[in-house]
Design an enzyme around this catalytic site. Structure first.
Site, PDB file in Angstrom:
ATOM      1  N   ASN A 141       0.815  -1.240  -0.157  1.00 46.72           N
ATOM      2  CA  ASN A 141       0.019   0.100   0.102  1.00 46.72           C
ATOM      3  C   ASN A 141       0.909   1.180  -0.111  1.00 46.72           C
ATOM      4  O   ASN A 141       1.222   1.764  -1.018  1.00 46.72           O
ATOM      5  CB  ASN A 141      -1.036  -0.034   0.991  1.00 46.72           C
ATOM      6  CG  ASN A 141      -2.070   1.155   1.120  1.00 46.72           C
ATOM      7  OD1 ASN A 141      -1.952   2.223   0.498  1.00 46.72           O
ATOM      8  ND2 ASN A 141      -2.906   0.945   2.017  1.00 46.72           N
ATOM      9  N   ASP A 142       1.447   1.601   1.082  1.00 52.81           N
ATOM     10  CA  ASP A 142       2.201   2.686   1.318  1.00 52.81           C
ATOM     11  C   ASP A 142       3.360   2.854   0.300  1.00 52.81           C
ATOM     12  O   ASP A 142       3.784   3.933  -0.246  1.00 52.81           O
ATOM     13  CB  ASP A 142       2.860   3.094   2.528  1.00 52.81           C
ATOM     14  CG  ASP A 142       1.756   2.948   3.679  1.00 52.81           C
ATOM     15  OD1 ASP A 142       0.691   3.384   3.119  1.00 52.81           O
ATOM     16  OD2 ASP A 142       1.798   2.873   4.844  1.00 52.81           O
ATOM     17  N   VAL A 143       3.957   1.674  -0.177  1.00 51.65           N
ATOM     18  CA  VAL A 143       5.231   1.757  -1.098  1.00 51.65           C
ATOM     19  C   VAL A 143       4.685   2.166  -2.328  1.00 51.65           C
ATOM     20  O   VAL A 143       5.625   2.174  -3.488  1.00 51.65           O
ATOM     21  CB  VAL A 143       5.916   0.381  -0.886  1.00 51.65           C
ATOM     22  CG1 VAL A 143       6.635   0.179   0.506  1.00 51.65           C
ATOM     23  CG2 VAL A 143       5.363  -0.754  -1.409  1.00 51.65           C
TER      24      VAL A 143
END
Lengths: 462, 94
Positions: A388-390
């Site tokens: 998600n964040d990456v």
């Protein structure tokens, strides 16, 4: 006796050389396994030659300790699942810290039997350092292990007064340390030092959230080496000093790599629990487009180049073997498959690489972020599995975002993006992901493993 | 004087460590960590003396516990690293 001491020290030089050679070989996938062996031989040399020391008179305690520890270690090494590697490394960091702490304590107890004659302040200060670093490593690692294994809530725990309490601990270290060095006969200062170290380790780790775990594990790895090194200074053993520092340096480099990959400083990560939550300045507008797994198959069947971007969710769903199966089917269909791995994907450095290696994915198909980003447009489909964040474009586009400035895999520039996700909620960092709202993004909701297996079945029916 | 030598060793070992590890590729980060877990079990060498020398009972118990914990790192660390590295394969050229 002189010649025995000389032989021991020469063997220590040999062992140190083998450790250094081993680490050097470990830096390439083709020679890494040999490097590990070379380093193990170094350890064997160091241990065997120490046992030859004439001052060691009884071996049954040593054998007992070695039998218990060795059996447990071997069992753990054989039985651990690759998805559980972060917990295991964390736990082992903790054992290393505790071993150094006990060795420091044993040194004090040995000195106390002779009334601390010959105990210089250099020895006492290094003992204090051993107890402190060993204690922080141990309790910090236990908390990290608890968070990683799901035995504890992985969210950062914050309470009022946390900052003041931490500062009090730091002041306490100096006061108690000074009292111990000036009055080593009083065991209260020894116990106080150990207690302070253990409680500080808990405080420092409990306030750090799960997504920052790669930094924490790498740092605790470094500490466990520094603790061994400090113990070496306390007992005057050069092989401990040198070897401990090799580990300390390696952990620190990994810590630095992880921090860079998140565009944050180490202090920022360690004090992240103290920061005020950032309110997203902009609202993300748009609609999430959901696609059933069966339809995803038709797109994949026509694709020429596919990029897989795994994250922690792949480990949780144990989806690596299904991913590998899909890769084979795609390749038989004339499609090229590559993997893009973000340095902080997963819960420890290199976590995804190990999982994919377990599933027989060749390591030369695993690409680093800087390698795939320039040619992102060439991929027909980017499959984001449990990450998600990456892959969050907010890191580039939204100034107000907490992850703004972090280098990410720019999946949104691929022709089509599939996001395999359990639900359409925000990721671990609690940050909304504009990628989900892009025109070329399709969300395939459900368990990642089930989704991929559905696609695989569609290939079979063809 | 001897303490100065020890600090000298500390300095050189730290620099050497940095130079050695800097080039390790991302793929090998996990084995590097478990491998350095094993190496940090070097505390075992210090613990052997505390456990096996003629000491009072408390020192012996503490030393033996340290031997056990460090042995976990040494045995477990090397074995799990070897197991992991055995999985890393290059693409077959068919």
């Amino acid at each position: 006796m002189e010649s025995v001491a000389l032989i021991i020290n020469l063997a220590y030089v040999l062992a140190a050389g083998l450790f250094i050679l081993g680490l050097k070989l470990l830096s390439h996938p083709l020679t890494a396994r040999k490097g590990n062996m070379v380093s193990a031989v170094g350890m064997l040399v160091a241990v065997v030659v120490t046992l030859l020391d004439h001052q060691i008179i009884s071996y049954h305690w040593i054998l007992l300790g070695f039998a218990i520890g060795g059996a447990y270690g071997a069992w753990k090494a054989k039985s651990v699942e690759m998805t559980q590697m972060p917990e295991m490394v964390s736990l082992f960091n903790g054992y290393g810290g505790l071993a150094s702490l006990l060795l420091g304590w044993a040194t004090v107890s040995q000195l106390s039997t002779v009334g601390f004659s010959g105990a210089t302040s250099f020895v006492l200060i290094t003992v204090i350092l051993t107890l402190l670093i060993g204690g922080v490593t141990f309790s910090g690692s236990v908390i990290a292990w608890g968070k990683l294994s799901g035995r504890m809530n992985a969210k950062a725990v914050i309470f009022t007064g946390l900052r003041e309490l931490s500062v009090l601990h730091l002041v306490g270290f100096f006061v108690v340390g000074y009292l111990f060095v000036t009055d080593p006969m009083n065991p209260v200062w020894l116990y106080a030092t150990i207690a302070l170290a253990l409680s500080f380790g808990i405080l420092a780790t409990i306030s750090i959230g799960g997504a920052d775990m790669p930094v924490v594990i790498a740092l605790l790895n470094s500490y466990s080496g520094v603790a061994a090194s400090a113990a070496g200074l306390a007992v005057g053993n050069t092989i401990l000093i040198v070897t401990g520092l090799l580990v300390g340096a390696s952990g620190l480099i990994l810590t630095n790599i992880m921090c860079k990959a998140m565009n944050r400083s180490l202090m920022n990560v360690l004090l992240s629990g103290f920061a005020k939550p950032v309110e997203a300045a902009e609202k993300i507008e748009g609609e999430v487009k959901i696609m059933p797994a069966q339809d995803a198959f038709y797109v994949l069947e026509a694709a020429q180049a596919v990029l897989v971007i795994p994250g922690y969710g792949m480990a949780v769903a144990q989806a690596q073997h299904a991913v590998r199966e899909l890769q084979t089917l795609l390749e038989e269909n004339g499609c090229t498959v590559e993997y893009a791995i973000h340095p902080v994907a997963g819960r420890m450095p290199g976590h995804m690489n190990v999982l994919l290696a377990e599933a027989d994915v060749p390591y030369d198909q695993l690409c680093e972020m800087d390698d795939v980003n320039p040619r992102m447009e060439n991929y027909d489909v980017a499959i984001v599995i449990g990450a998600n964040d990456v892959v969050n474009p907010a890191a580039k586009e939204m100034k107000g975002s907490p992850i703004y400035g972090m280098p990410v895999i720019e999946a949104y520039r691929a022709k089509t993006v599939f996001v395999l996700k359990r639900s359409a909620n925000a990721g671990f960092a609690g940050v909304d992901n504009p990628l989900f709202f892009k025109d070329n993004t399709r969300m395939v909701l459900g368990d990642a493993k089930d989704t991929i297996n559905t696609i695989i079945r569609e290939f079979g029916d063809d | 004087m001897e303490n100065i030598y020890l600090i000298f060793i500390v300095l050189l070992a730290a620099f050497l460590g940095f130079e050695l590890i800097r080039k390790v590729p991302a793929t090998l980060h996990t084995p590097l960590m478990s491998g350095s877990n094993a190496i940090s079990g070097i505390t075992l060498v210090g613990a052997l003396a505390a456990s096996g020398m003629e000491n009072d009972i408390l020192t012996t118990i503490l030393g033996t516990a340290a031997v056990a914990l460090a042995s976990i790192n040494v045995v477990g660390g090397y074995l799990v690293t070897d197991r992991m590295l055995g999985m890393f394969k290059k693409k077959d050229k068919k």
